[in-house]
Design an enzyme around this catalytic site. Structure first.
Site, PDB file in Angstrom:
ATOM      1  N   ASP A 134     -54.760  41.999  12.322  1.00 22.00           N
ATOM      2  CA  ASP A 134     -56.070  42.583  12.034  1.00 22.00           C
ATOM      3  C   ASP A 134     -57.165  41.532  11.895  1.00 22.00           C
ATOM      4  OD1 ASP A 134     -57.986  44.476  11.693  1.00 22.00           O
ATOM      5  OD2 ASP A 134     -57.123  45.404   9.915  1.00 22.00           O
ATOM      6  N   SER A 177     -65.216  45.690   5.447  1.00 16.52           N
ATOM      7  CA  SER A 177     -64.158  45.039   6.210  1.00 16.52           C
ATOM      8  C   SER A 177     -64.719  43.915   7.074  1.00 16.52           C
ATOM      9  CB  SER A 177     -63.449  46.048   7.111  1.00 16.52           C
ATOM     10  OG  SER A 177     -62.493  46.775   6.407  1.00 16.52           O
ATOM     11  N   HIS A 224     -59.983  45.636  13.471  1.00 20.48           N
ATOM     12  CA  HIS A 224     -60.367  47.049  13.453  1.00 20.48           C
ATOM     13  C   HIS A 224     -61.881  47.229  13.373  1.00 20.48           C
ATOM     14  CE1 HIS A 224     -60.277  46.804   8.914  1.00 20.48           C
ATOM     15  NE2 HIS A 224     -61.292  47.629   9.064  1.00 20.48           N
TER      16      HIS A 224
END
Length: 363
Positions: free
Chosen positions: A130, A213, A99
């Protein structure tokens, strides 16, 4: 995907804990930043006790780990969005979240010890878990790959540091502990995520904010034990929940990253699948005969479900001993199973309940 700077709003994700309460989660963000607090003791008269002391050995470990690992954590810019990544090898491969890269194929990467960005291109993105790998076009000399640890040895209570670029603040570090292991987390569908269900995640109290992230979750042995991915919000009121973050375990990261680098794709996810696409169906009170469960929209020809006789239009209500009330719940159940495992699948067709034994395939 996270966005650069303090103007960025967190990406919302749904978090489903198979053995706990349902929460909503935000990818790469949590409700607050790290803060330190000290408690002072006192005698019966209320006078303050002595100031707490800090272990010089522990502080030295923190400083050593930050100095050792932070040079391996990079900032990734994809268009107008920002995230983090981890230097995987000396050839310039960098692992991050899918992402974070989104739909981009070219990136600007800023190393921890450099203010000038380097160009990078996509190796492969695997939104199902992911994870993604990008590669520096011209890796500089002295590139420092991180050391990935054995996530199977991660213990609850273990001290961890989360490293990344939250809110555009490069090379930031927050601290916490391992709160739990083996969590299964489901992300909602969005432009940058197909609604991935990720098993065996490490839960941590270390603050994970927008921009974190793809960064590193690190133990005090200077080893990356996970890739920072999600942080939680309270689904009851939408408020952020500090101290609940999640990282993809190092064993999963290295397994999938090695495949992406070697083969240019993931050839064996190790994840179980039925070979179907589904959507959530909810029964109403109209007496129409509709069932609550995962409605089968498509079936892969020759796949596990097709071989067992499952067809489009069927509604799956149970897999093994696990009730299925939604498409996401089906993914959570399958995340706990293994390819090749034989399981009974209960479904409804034309109002009649049926059960088929399915040999699970690979996602």
């Amino acid at each position: 995907m996270e966005t650069a700077g303090s103007r960025r709003s967190p990406r919302t994700a749904a978090l489903a804990l198979l053995a706990g309460a349902l929460l909503a989660a935000s990818a790469g963000c949590s409700s607050g930043t790290s803060a330190s607090a000290s408690a002072s003791g006192g005698d019966s008269t209320g006078s303050p006790g002595p100031a707490p002391s800090v272990s010089s050995d522990l502080q030295g470990q923190y400083e050593h780990t930050v100095a050792a690992v932070l040079p391996s954590v990079v900032q990734i810019t994809a268009g107008d969005s920002l995230g983090s990544g981890i230097v995987y090898d000396s050839k310039g491969d960098i692992v991050t979240n899918a992402h974070v890269v989104g739909s981009a194929t070219s990136f600007q990467v800023t190393l921890a010890d450099s203010s000038s960005p380097f160009a990078a291109t996509l190796v492969y993105s695997y939104p199902t878990n992911d994870l993604a790998v990008i590669k520096l076009s011209s890796p500089p000399a002295g590139l420092k790959p991180a050391v990935f640890g054995d996530s199977g040895k991660v213990a609850v209570g273990q001290i961890l540091l989360a490293m990344g670029n939250p809110l555009g603040l490069s090379s930031s570090v927050t601290q916490g502990i391992v709160s739990a292991v083996g969590r299964t987390v489901s992300e909602p569908r969005s432009q940058d995520s197909p609604g991935a269900t990720i098993p065996n995640m490490v839960q941590t109290s270390a603050a994970i904010n927008p921009g974190n992230s793809g960064g590193a979750l690190v133990n005090l042995s200077n080893q990356v034990i996970g890739v920072n991915t999600l942080a939680a919000t309270d689904s009851s009121d939408g408020g952020q929940a500090p101290g609940i973050g999640f990282a993809i375990p190092a064993s999963t990261v290295t397994d999938l990253a090695n495949q992406m680098i070697k083969d240019g794709k993931v050839v064996d996810s190790g994840r179980a699948a039925l070979g179907i696409t589904t959507r959530t169906l909810v029964a109403d009170s109209s007496g129409s005969g509709a069932e609550t469960g995962a409605g089968v929209v498509g079936v892969t020809s020759g796949g596990p479900a097709a071989q067992a006789g499952i067809q489009p239009g069927d509604v799956i209500t149970k897999v093994g001993d696990n009730a299925v009330t939604s498409s996401s719940q089906l993914g959570e159940v399958l995340a706990t199973m293994q390819p090749g495992q034989k399981v009974p699948v209960t479904y409804v067709r034309d109002g009649a309940g049926k059960t088929a034994t399915v040999t699970l395939g690979t996602l």
